[in-house]
Every structure is written in structure tokens, then in C-alpha cells.
Scaffold this motif. Structure first.
Motif, short mmCIF file in Angstrom:
data_model
loop_
_atom_site.label_atom_id
_atom_site.label_comp_id
_atom_site.label_asym_id
_atom_site.label_seq_id
_atom_site.Cartn_x
_atom_site.Cartn_y
_atom_site.Cartn_z
N TYR A 117 -6.98 2.63 10.66
CA TYR A 117 -8.43 2.46 11.09
C TYR A 117 -9.43 2.88 9.68
O TYR A 117 -10.17 2.24 9.49
CB TYR A 117 -8.87 3.47 12.26
CG TYR A 117 -10.31 3.30 12.40
CD1 TYR A 117 -10.87 2.53 13.09
CD2 TYR A 117 -11.19 4.45 11.85
CE1 TYR A 117 -12.24 2.64 13.58
CE2 TYR A 117 -12.55 4.36 12.13
CZ TYR A 117 -13.11 3.50 13.01
OH TYR A 117 -14.35 3.67 13.28
N PHE A 118 -9.12 3.81 9.11
CA PHE A 118 -9.91 4.29 7.88
C PHE A 118 -9.49 3.28 6.79
O PHE A 118 -10.46 2.82 5.85
CB PHE A 118 -9.56 5.54 7.29
CG PHE A 118 -10.22 6.58 8.11
CD1 PHE A 118 -11.48 6.74 8.65
CD2 PHE A 118 -9.56 7.50 8.90
CE1 PHE A 118 -12.26 7.72 9.20
CE2 PHE A 118 -10.15 8.69 9.79
CZ PHE A 118 -11.60 8.58 9.93
N LEU A 119 -8.39 2.75 6.61
CA LEU A 119 -8.14 1.61 5.41
C LEU A 119 -8.96 0.63 5.75
O LEU A 119 -9.35 -0.25 4.76
CB LEU A 119 -6.73 1.44 5.50
CG LEU A 119 -5.53 2.55 5.42
CD1 LEU A 119 -4.03 2.23 5.12
CD2 LEU A 119 -5.90 2.95 3.42
N LEU A 120 -8.83 -0.05 7.05
CA LEU A 120 -9.73 -1.15 7.32
C LEU A 120 -11.21 -1.14 7.21
O LEU A 120 -11.91 -1.88 6.56
CB LEU A 120 -9.55 -1.60 8.87
CG LEU A 120 -8.10 -2.16 9.21
CD1 LEU A 120 -7.93 -2.31 10.65
CD2 LEU A 120 -7.62 -3.26 8.40
N ALA A 121 -11.77 0.19 7.56
CA ALA A 121 -13.01 0.77 7.22
C ALA A 121 -13.42 0.52 5.63
O ALA A 121 -14.54 0.03 5.32
CB ALA A 121 -13.49 1.76 8.01
N ALA A 122 -12.45 0.90 5.31
CA ALA A 122 -12.91 1.09 3.42
C ALA A 122 -12.74 -0.42 3.06
O ALA A 122 -13.72 -0.55 2.10
CB ALA A 122 -11.62 1.83 2.87
N PHE A 123 -12.01 -1.27 3.40
CA PHE A 123 -12.14 -2.66 2.92
C PHE A 123 -13.58 -3.04 3.35
O PHE A 123 -14.18 -3.70 2.38
CB PHE A 123 -10.98 -3.81 3.57
CG PHE A 123 -10.96 -4.96 3.08
CD1 PHE A 123 -10.72 -5.26 2.00
CD2 PHE A 123 -11.50 -5.78 3.89
CE1 PHE A 123 -10.59 -6.31 1.24
CE2 PHE A 123 -11.51 -7.30 3.41
CZ PHE A 123 -11.03 -7.44 2.23
#
Length: 178
Positions: A117-123
Motif C-alpha cells: 500500500y505504501f509503495l503504491l502511495a509513494a509512486f
């Protein structure tokens, strides 16, 4: 999935292009089953939300997950991803620390989903310079994330200080006039 290792890799990125490459490598390690498991977790988390609001919110959360995943993978598979090679926002290192603390404090069996979830938000936030939540995401009170004159606006941007793992402090959206 080693949360500390991934967060250290994220933190080593200095530019948006470098971060995109790290995110691509890490997100590519997740299966479609993992993405579906994350969807199931979101559905479970939204069960406590009033039905009318949940029906408006759910499609936007799914857009954040699935559309972002697709955009990340398809962008990085192109021969020229055409991403700005600019330095990362100053708050990126704080974001990496928040992600590590949040993931490690949760259920060990769900850490990899939380991290996804956080990796996608970071993108969205740090590579594409978009809000964590897609345009149209509703919030209580009838307000939504919107775009006006090329600027992203969010009704809760400055109201999430009491939520320790909120994405708001890192989001490029501005507070809307509500």
C-alpha cells in the motif's frame, strides 16, 4: 519481504527516477494474489464505515491500488519511462521512517500488504507528484479530492495530524478551502 531492507532501499533513492526504479523492483515482487489480498484487507477495513460513504469511497481506493499498480508497472516497462529526474521532496526520508515504523508495528502476517500500500502511495506522491488519494476521493461532509487550475486540492490535507501513519504530511495536494 523484509520491511527494513525495502525501506533502506527506498531511502537510498535521491531522485524521482531512482525511486521509480526501486518501487518497480519491489512492487514487481508482489503477485496478483497479493494485490487481491490487499483488496480484501481494504474491504475488511471498510466494513466499519457507513454503507453510503463506503459505496462512494471503495471505488476510489481500488483505483488508488489497481490503477497505480498498473501505471507503475507499465511506465517502468517502457524503454523510456519519461519521468522527471528531479531530487525527491524533502519529506521523503520522513515518509520512509513512517512506513517502516507502521509496517513493523502491525501484524507480521500483513506487513507485506501494508508495505505494498505504501509503495503504491509513494509512486503517486513522490514520483508522479499526485495526491495519495485519486481525484474524486470522497471524505465525510461531502468534500472530495479535486484538481483546479492544475493544482491538487484535498479537504483533509491539514487535518490528519492526529493520525500517526497518515499519508497527508507527505502528499503534494494543497488544503482546499472548505
Amino acid at each position: 519481504m523484509n520491511v527494513r531492507r525495502v525501506c533502506a532501499l527506498l531511502g537510498s533513492a535521491k531522485t524521482r527516477t531512482e525511486l521509480a526504479a526501486v518501487l518497480y523492483r519491489e512492487v514487481s515482487g508482489y503477485s496478483l494474489f497479493d494485490l487481491q489480498a490487499l483488496r480484501g484487507r481494504v474491504e475488511r477495513d471498510l466494513q466499519s464505515v457507513p454503507a453510503g460513504y463506503r459505496q462512494r469511497l471503495y471505488p476510489r481506493v481500488m483505483e488508488m491500488l489497481f490503477a497505480t499498480h498498473h501505471t507503475l508497472i507499465s511506465t517502468m516497462r517502457r524503454s523510456d519511462p519519461d519521468l522527471p529526474d528531479e531530487p525527491l521532496a524533502q519529506e521523503f526520508q520522513d515518509f520512509c521512517g513512517m512506513v517502516e515504523r507502521t509496517c513493523l508495528s502491525g501484524d507480521e502476517g500483513e506487513q507485506h500488504l501494508e508495505l505494498l500500500y505504501f509503495l503504491l502511495a509513494a509512486f503517486n506522491m513522490f514520483v508522479l507528484d499526485r495526491p495519495a488519494h485519486p481525484v474524486g476521493t470522497p471524505f465525510p461532509g461531502g468534500f472530495k479530492v479535486e484538481i483546479r487550475n492544475g493544482e491538487y486540492l484535498c479537504p483533509v490535507r491539514e487535518r490528519a495530524d492526529d493520525v500517526e501513519n497518515a499519508l497527508c504530511p507527505y502528499c503534494p495536494a494543497k488544503q482546499s478551502d472548505v
